[in-house]
Design a protein around this motif. Structure first.
Motif, PDB file in Angstrom:
ATOM      1  N   GLN A  60      46.780  38.884  33.604  1.00 28.94           N
ATOM      2  CA  GLN A  60      45.874  38.215  32.310  1.00 28.94           C
ATOM      3  C   GLN A  60      44.926  38.284  32.620  1.00 28.94           C
ATOM      4  O   GLN A  60      45.034  36.684  33.275  1.00 28.94           O
ATOM      5  N   LEU A  61      43.723  38.767  32.174  1.00 31.21           N
ATOM      6  CA  LEU A  61      42.408  37.271  32.717  1.00 31.21           C
ATOM      7  C   LEU A  61      42.501  36.216  32.359  1.00 31.21           C
ATOM      8  O   LEU A  61      42.283  36.659  30.095  1.00 31.21           O
ATOM      9  N   ASP A  62      41.578  35.136  32.703  1.00 31.58           N
ATOM     10  CA  ASP A  62      41.316  34.162  31.699  1.00 31.58           C
ATOM     11  C   ASP A  62      40.720  33.468  30.357  1.00 31.58           C
ATOM     12  O   ASP A  62      39.941  34.318  30.332  1.00 31.58           O
ATOM     13  N   PRO A  63      41.445  33.692  29.057  1.00 33.80           N
ATOM     14  CA  PRO A  63      41.362  33.572  27.983  1.00 33.80           C
ATOM     15  C   PRO A  63      40.053  32.572  27.786  1.00 33.80           C
ATOM     16  O   PRO A  63      39.210  32.802  26.563  1.00 33.80           O
ATOM     17  N   GLU A  64      40.086  31.833  28.605  1.00 33.41           N
ATOM     18  CA  GLU A  64      38.873  30.837  28.074  1.00 33.41           C
ATOM     19  C   GLU A  64      37.642  31.222  29.804  1.00 33.41           C
ATOM     20  O   GLU A  64      36.508  30.276  29.617  1.00 33.41           O
TER      21      GLU A  64
ATOM     22  N   LYS B 292      33.129  43.597  38.165  1.00 32.47           N
ATOM     23  CA  LYS B 292      32.030  42.426  38.233  1.00 32.47           C
ATOM     24  C   LYS B 292      32.921  40.850  37.691  1.00 32.47           C
ATOM     25  O   LYS B 292      32.664  39.881  38.615  1.00 32.47           O
ATOM     26  N   ILE B 293      34.144  41.373  37.453  1.00 31.42           N
ATOM     27  CA  ILE B 293      35.339  40.110  37.685  1.00 31.42           C
ATOM     28  C   ILE B 293      36.192  39.507  38.393  1.00 31.42           C
ATOM     29  O   ILE B 293      36.915  40.587  38.844  1.00 31.42           O
ATOM     30  N   PRO B 294      35.664  38.961  39.647  1.00 26.81           N
ATOM     31  CA  PRO B 294      36.991  39.334  40.914  1.00 26.81           C
ATOM     32  C   PRO B 294      38.494  38.772  39.987  1.00 26.81           C
ATOM     33  O   PRO B 294      38.675  38.002  39.306  1.00 26.81           O
ATOM     34  N   PHE B 295      39.380  39.293  40.734  1.00 26.43           N
ATOM     35  CA  PHE B 295      40.774  39.016  40.757  1.00 26.43           C
ATOM     36  C   PHE B 295      41.531  37.701  40.475  1.00 26.43           C
ATOM     37  O   PHE B 295      42.560  37.171  40.087  1.00 26.43           O
ATOM     38  N   SER B 296      40.293  36.724  41.398  1.00 26.38           N
ATOM     39  CA  SER B 296      40.726  35.402  41.068  1.00 26.38           C
ATOM     40  C   SER B 296      40.828  34.744  39.406  1.00 26.38           C
ATOM     41  O   SER B 296      41.126  33.559  39.447  1.00 26.38           O
ATOM     42  N   ASN B 297      40.061  35.751  38.818  1.00 23.34           N
ATOM     43  CA  ASN B 297      40.181  34.797  37.581  1.00 23.34           C
ATOM     44  C   ASN B 297      41.015  36.084  36.235  1.00 23.34           C
ATOM     45  O   ASN B 297      40.743  35.040  35.452  1.00 23.34           O
ATOM     46  N   TYR B 298      42.381  36.370  37.100  1.00 15.39           N
ATOM     47  CA  TYR B 298      43.639  36.613  36.670  1.00 15.39           C
ATOM     48  C   TYR B 298      44.820  35.902  36.306  1.00 15.39           C
ATOM     49  O   TYR B 298      44.436  35.184  38.005  1.00 15.39           O
ATOM     50  N   ARG B 299      45.649  36.013  36.010  1.00 20.24           N
ATOM     51  CA  ARG B 299      46.982  34.960  36.343  1.00 20.24           C
ATOM     52  C   ARG B 299      47.929  35.847  36.024  1.00 20.24           C
ATOM     53  O   ARG B 299      47.897  36.846  34.887  1.00 20.24           O
ATOM     54  N   CYS B 300      49.063  35.763  36.195  1.00 19.06           N
ATOM     55  CA  CYS B 300      50.538  37.083  35.815  1.00 19.06           C
ATOM     56  C   CYS B 300      51.130  35.895  34.626  1.00 19.06           C
ATOM     57  O   CYS B 300      51.613  35.144  35.290  1.00 19.06           O
ATOM     58  N   ILE B 301      51.611  36.620  33.710  1.00 19.97           N
ATOM     59  CA  ILE B 301      52.073  36.294  32.599  1.00 19.97           C
ATOM     60  C   ILE B 301      53.874  35.785  32.433  1.00 19.97           C
ATOM     61  O   ILE B 301      54.268  37.617  32.386  1.00 19.97           O
ATOM     62  N   GLU B 302      54.861  35.307  32.593  1.00 20.04           N
ATOM     63  CA  GLU B 302      55.675  35.615  32.331  1.00 20.04           C
ATOM     64  C   GLU B 302      56.246  36.199  30.690  1.00 20.04           C
ATOM     65  O   GLU B 302      55.837  35.606  29.749  1.00 20.04           O
TER      66      GLU B 302
END
Length: 352
Positions: free
Chosen positions: A241-245, A304-314
């Motif tokens: 998921q891309l950070d929703p905020e 343009k959006i780096p991977f650092s702005n993503y997280r993995c969701i259960e």
């Protein structure tokens, strides 16, 4: 609004809940995305290595699609050889074509599979609610068709196959049993469709792939298998998921790129396959005379959006099964590079 595949409450069409649980290996998996792709952001396959989708009706000419796996000149023949003992033991072994697939498949005259070696192709009948998909599909010189895999399923169903329906053995490829993606998900699942971009909204999860997919590990739902070769890699079926905020206005995105980024925030992307980099998938339009991606969407735009702005969701249950390293050039290289084990001579020669 454009039509979407599968039921309204399908896994693929369900938004990520607020404040979801982030998996413990999320930071590790995000680091692997950087390792897999130096460009540090999602590519989008639009013009190659993707899925063309053809709309069909009850009036579309029907053809019989023969089984190709044993005679495939690429990796399909290796998959077949790896499963040959099981094929010989089972008189009705599917050999790549799932239940109900092969006879009376509606293929338009203008249909062209993906032009790369995967040769994926999907057919959808919106009126009858049926989908067909194939990997390594080919129209032969005599006009007949064959394919290494084939599935037919409910276009408005769950979009998740039931692992109990597949008599697969650990170490085999799921391709021997019908599914056209190595994770055992429908190939139309998660596609970015042209009509969605022009309409201005994507209302489903997206499909993605990378080179660091996990060895003998997948997440169900939606994946029922994996071809991953990377120990402690990202399991196929993982939801990213891309950070929703995140403020999307800060990245200089075009209107079309914002549509995709918003979907990545609301629905996320599912790891569905192996790829040389890290990519999402847009429908293949090369034989479509009325639609194309030119001037609408850039394959590099989401970088343009780096991977650092993503997280993995259960989002499911981790299952420790899949296709172990076998005669497949790229997967072999990943496995042996990561484990440091010597490459078995016989298998090495099979890939040369």
């Amino acid at each position: 609004m454009s039509k979407r595949f599968f039921a309204e409450d399908s896994y693929w069409n369900t938004k990520i809940e607020n404040n979801p649980k982030i998996i413990s290996r999320s930071d590790h998996f995000i680091k692997l995305l950087y390792e897999a792709d130096a460009a540090s952001g999602f590519h989008i396959n639009l013009n190659a290595w993707t899925i063309p989708v053809y709309e069909v009706t009850k009036d579309t000419p029907r053809v019989n699609v023969a089984k190709r796996m044993k005679n495939h000149t690429g990796e399909g023949s290796a998959f077949y050889k790896n499963s040959e003992a099981y094929i010989q033991q089972q008189a009705d072994h599917p050999q790549g074509h799932g239940p109900g697939f092969g006879m009376n498949v509606p293929i338009p005259e203008h249909a062209v599979p993906d032009k790369e070696s995967d040769s994926h192709m999907a057919l959808v009948d919106y009126d009858q609610g049926i989908a067909w998909d194939m990997w390594a599909a080919e129209r032969r010189s005599d006009g007949t068709w064959w394919s290494c895999t084939g599935m037919t399923y409910d276009l408005y169903g769950s979009g998740v196959f039931d692992p109990k329906d597949y008599a697969i053995h650990n170490g085999e490829s799921i391709h021997l049993y019908g599914p056209s993606r190595a994770s055992g998900v429908p190939i139309i699942a998660g596609l970015i469709m042209h009509d969605e971009i022009t309409a201005g909204k994507i209302e489903h999860k997206l499909a993605c792939a990378c080179s660091c997919v996990g060895l003998l590990e997948h997440v169900y739902p939606p994946a029922i298998w994996t071809d991953g070769a990377y120990p402690n890699g990202i399991p196929e079926g993982t939801l990213i998921q891309l950070d929703p905020e995140l403020d999307l206005e800060a990245f200089g995105l075009t209107r079309e790129e914002k549509i995709i980024a918003k979907a990545l925030q609301e629905y996320g992307a599912v790891m569905t396959d192996y790829a040389g980099g890290v990519t999402l998938y847009g429908e293949g339009l090369w034989s479509n005379k009325t639609k194309n991606w030119d001037g609408l969407l850039d394959e590099e735009g989401l970088r343009k959006i780096p991977f650092s702005n993503y997280r993995c969701i259960e989002s499911g249950v981790t299952v420790e099964k899949g296709m172990v390293p076998m005669p497949h050039k790229l997967l072999f290289k990943t496995y042996y590079d990561q484990t440091g084990l010597p490459e078995h001579l016989d298998l090495k020669e099979e890939n040369e």
